[in-house]
Design a protein around this motif. Structure first.
Motif, PDB file in Angstrom:
ATOM      1  N   PHE A  28      84.739 -63.149  39.383  1.00  0.00           N
ATOM      2  CA  PHE A  28      86.053 -62.927  38.778  1.00  0.00           C
ATOM      3  C   PHE A  28      86.910 -62.010  39.661  1.00  0.00           C
ATOM      4  N   THR A  29      86.287 -60.924  40.175  1.00  0.00           N
ATOM      5  CA  THR A  29      87.051 -59.920  40.921  1.00  0.00           C
ATOM      6  C   THR A  29      87.598 -60.502  42.231  1.00  0.00           C
ATOM      7  N   PHE A  51      83.846 -65.070  51.046  1.00  0.00           N
ATOM      8  CA  PHE A  51      82.424 -65.395  51.219  1.00  0.00           C
ATOM      9  C   PHE A  51      81.791 -65.430  49.837  1.00  0.00           C
ATOM     10  N   GLU A  52      81.258 -66.562  49.451  1.00  0.00           N
ATOM     11  CA  GLU A  52      80.620 -66.681  48.131  1.00  0.00           C
ATOM     12  C   GLU A  52      79.664 -67.873  48.177  1.00  0.00           C
ATOM     13  N   ARG A  54      78.094 -69.350  45.781  1.00  0.00           N
ATOM     14  CA  ARG A  54      78.181 -70.289  44.655  1.00  0.00           C
ATOM     15  C   ARG A  54      79.192 -71.394  44.967  1.00  0.00           C
ATOM     16  N   LEU A  61      78.336 -64.005  38.821  1.00  0.00           N
ATOM     17  CA  LEU A  61      77.110 -63.803  38.035  1.00  0.00           C
ATOM     18  C   LEU A  61      77.416 -63.809  36.535  1.00  0.00           C
ATOM     19  N   TYR A  63      79.775 -65.360  34.638  1.00  0.00           N
ATOM     20  CA  TYR A  63      80.213 -66.548  33.874  1.00  0.00           C
ATOM     21  C   TYR A  63      79.715 -67.874  34.440  1.00  0.00           C
ATOM     22  N   ASN A  73      81.591 -61.907  25.343  1.00  0.00           N
ATOM     23  CA  ASN A  73      81.361 -60.848  24.365  1.00  0.00           C
ATOM     24  C   ASN A  73      82.672 -60.389  23.739  1.00  0.00           C
ATOM     25  N   ALA A 142      77.533 -63.078  52.739  1.00  0.00           N
ATOM     26  CA  ALA A 142      77.821 -62.217  53.897  1.00  0.00           C
ATOM     27  C   ALA A 142      76.600 -61.351  54.165  1.00  0.00           C
ATOM     28  N   HIS A 173      77.739 -57.316  40.339  1.00  0.00           N
ATOM     29  CA  HIS A 173      76.577 -56.672  39.745  1.00  0.00           C
ATOM     30  C   HIS A 173      75.312 -56.863  40.565  1.00  0.00           C
ATOM     31  N   GLN A 399      71.853 -54.934  49.418  1.00  0.00           N
ATOM     32  CA  GLN A 399      72.639 -55.872  50.222  1.00  0.00           C
ATOM     33  C   GLN A 399      72.624 -55.441  51.683  1.00  0.00           C
ATOM     34  N   THR A 454      84.687 -52.361  33.888  1.00  0.00           N
ATOM     35  CA  THR A 454      83.671 -53.397  33.735  1.00  0.00           C
ATOM     36  C   THR A 454      84.261 -54.661  33.134  1.00  0.00           C
ATOM     37  N   VAL A 456      87.073 -57.573  31.955  1.00  0.00           N
ATOM     38  CA  VAL A 456      88.059 -58.388  32.659  1.00  0.00           C
ATOM     39  C   VAL A 456      89.454 -57.736  32.737  1.00  0.00           C
TER      40      VAL A 456
END
Ligand SMILES: Cc1cc2nc3c(=O)[nH]c(=O)nc-3n(C[C@H](O)[C@H](O)[C@H](O)COP(=O)(O)OP(=O)(O)OC[C@H]3O[C@@H](n4cnc5c(N)ncnc54)[C@H](O)[C@@H]3O)c2cc1C
Length: 486
Positions: A28-29, A51-52, A54, A61, A63, A73, A142, A173, A399, A454, A456
């Protein structure tokens, strides 16, 4: 004959020095920052690179899941995911027809949508910019980030290598770290799930297998919901230090209650007293206690900033668990399930500390020194799931690219153990304490500086500020360059 041409001085159109922004992590970020930069139009024909690993951007992570039992939630109208258009997600839910296909979404007078739907919404927000070539999605993790000739060099785990002028770390996260006793006895046991973030892993659990979940927060309740949705019917025990479960969302809509910014508290104790006072007020007025936690959420960043470091640490040490149980609440669908399972005796909670683990052939025996007296209780289960939540204290170690930046002195741990140290402009703090102008920390990793970062809405607001800063850097550093023609 030697002809000498004297150089001519010629002015050309200003060239922004920020020609490429690399965003590490496309949850999301990362996707929100990329979209905001792309919307501005300045980056055509330059690049915004994410860079992702998915396939889709925007889900991350949190959604990126196909599990229909996993819901947001927070009610859809409170997600406020798009800066400047707070109801965009709610509108999209009905216009896309997704709401019509999800009869279980409506609960307590509000819509608690599936997480997969939110991921689809976010992917749709960023896709037009990928199609236009403004945003480039590098489907790699990355692995290396370093400085080369005054620019950033980023290398992915699939061979991608590129240079950028600004890097935004939005890796989100980190995985949980299992308690030591579990790690040492069960690390190679197939009945041990150290990270349940992919609910598909749960499919190995049979309907009548007993399960022990370590952790009792929202991640633990995700595991409960996902298991029950698969027809699991055996006993599930949630073990945590305090035994607190997340509280339920309130029915209906309500306004935030409490003004903590007048004479803003500067100690953990005075903050606690102010919260208690506000809670008494709402109880007397017949309002939901959740309205006080909504006010704390809205004013959270200013409250956090007013507390000296020592007091912030006190808050984390003494108030964090109780605060989180009230702040990160469970959706009504899960609250109903918890209630049903408790009444049926299929859901147990236990407050204490794991003191011994004995893996047997049929079951794993776990001894827990329970609170408050330390009496040891033995639990036996066929499966052990770790749902202690992300280990933000170990994010740099988890990481390789972050560890490299730390070794170069360009990144440091947050002194409160909440992620990566940054200033209030979201710039990473180097080992010497100075901000690194072209290295930003976005999303929950920057919580140490902001406190409340934390959910949205708060992340969307930070993303907007970061995008504006990057755009301002391009303008501020725009030079009129001089070229010499011969
Ligand atoms: C399970 C869960 C449910 C949640 N539900 C809600 C909710 O209902 N409402 C709400 O407001 N908030 C919710 N949150 C809070 C959440 O923090 C934010 O909403 C937000 O989604 C965080 O997004 P993020 O992109 O920072 O992190 P993440 O979602 O963790 O995404 C980070 C991304 O970075 C990628 N990445 C990591 N390392 C690298 C690397 N080295 N290279 C490239 N890519 C990398 C990962 O693959 C991942 O896709 C939830 C959080 C979780 C964990």
């Amino acid at each position: 004959m030697l002809r000498i041409t004297l150089p001519l001085q010629k002015q050309v159109t200003p060239v922004p020095t920020i020609s490429r922004v690399a965003i590490i992590g496309g949850g999301f970020t990362g996707a929100t920052i990329a979209r905001l930069l792309a919307l501005h139009g300045q980056y055509w024909p330059h690049e915004i690179v994410i860079f992702e690993p998915r396939a889709d951007l925007g889900g991350g992570l949190a959604y990126d899941t196909n599990d229909p039992s996993l819901r947001l939630n927070v009610a859809a109208h409170r997600m406020r995911a798009v800066p400047g258009d707070p109801q965009a997600f709610l509108r999209w839910l009905s216009n896309s027809g997704r709401l019509g296909r999800d009869p279980g979404a409506m609960a307590n007078g509000a819509i608690y949508a599936r997480r997969a739907d939110f991921a689809a919404f976010m992917a749709g927000q960023i896709q037009p910019f990928i199609d236009d070539g403004i945003v480039r999605h590098v489907r790699e993790r990355a692995e290396r980030i370093c400085r080369r000739h005054g620019r950033w060099q980023i290398e992915g785990d699939g061979g991608a290598a590129l240079q950028a002028d600004v890097v935004v770390i939005a890796t989100g996260h980190p995985p949980p770290t299992p308690p030591g006793e579990l790690a040492s006895h069960l690390s190679v046991d197939h009945r041990f799930m150290p990270d349940p973030s992919r609910p598909e892993a749960l499919s190995a659990i049979r309907r009548d297998d007993k399960v022990l979940v370590v952790g009792a927060g929202l991640t633990a309740l995700d595991a409960l919901g996902a298991l029950r949705a698969r027809g699991h019917r055996a006993e599930i025990t949630l073990v945590s230090r305090t035994g607190y479960l997340p509280q339920p969302q309130a029915a209906g809509d309500f306004a935030p209650h409490g003004d903590f910014l007048i004479g803003v508290p500067n100690t953990a104790l005075s903050l606690l007293e102010r919260v208690r006072f506000a809670l008494r007020e709402v109880t007397e007025a017949g309002l939901p206690w959740q309205s006080v936690f909504e006010a704390l959420r809205h004013q959270g960043q200013a409250i956090w900033r007013a507390l000296p470091l020592l007091e912030q640490r006190r808050v984390l040490r003494h108030l964090r668990r109780r605060f989180e149980a009230h702040r990160y609440r469970m959706p009504p669908q899960i609250a109903e399930l918890v209630e049903r399972d408790r009444i049926a005796g299929r859901l147990k909670t236990c407050a204490g500390r794991i003191v011994a683990v004995r893996p047997g052939r049929a079951e794993i025996a776990i001894d827990i020194a329970t609170k408050p007296h330390g009496t040891v209780e033995r639990h036996a289960a066929q499966w052990v799931i770790v749902a202690t939540g992300p280990d933000h204290g170990n994010v740099i170690g988890s990481q390789s690219c972050l560890a490299e930046l730390e070794s170069l002195g360009l990144l440091t741990k947050d002194p409160r153990g909440l992620g990566i140290a940054c200033d209030h402009d979201s710039r990473a703090l180097a080992r010497d304490g100075y901000p690194v102008e072209d290295l930003f920390v976005a999303g929950p990793l920057a919580r140490g500086a902001f406190g409340e970062l934390t959910g949205v809405p708060e992340i969307a607001a930070q993303a907007e500020r970061i995008a504006q800063q990057i755009l301002a850097m391009s303008v501020a550093t725009t030079r009129t360059i001089t070229i010499r023609s011969m």
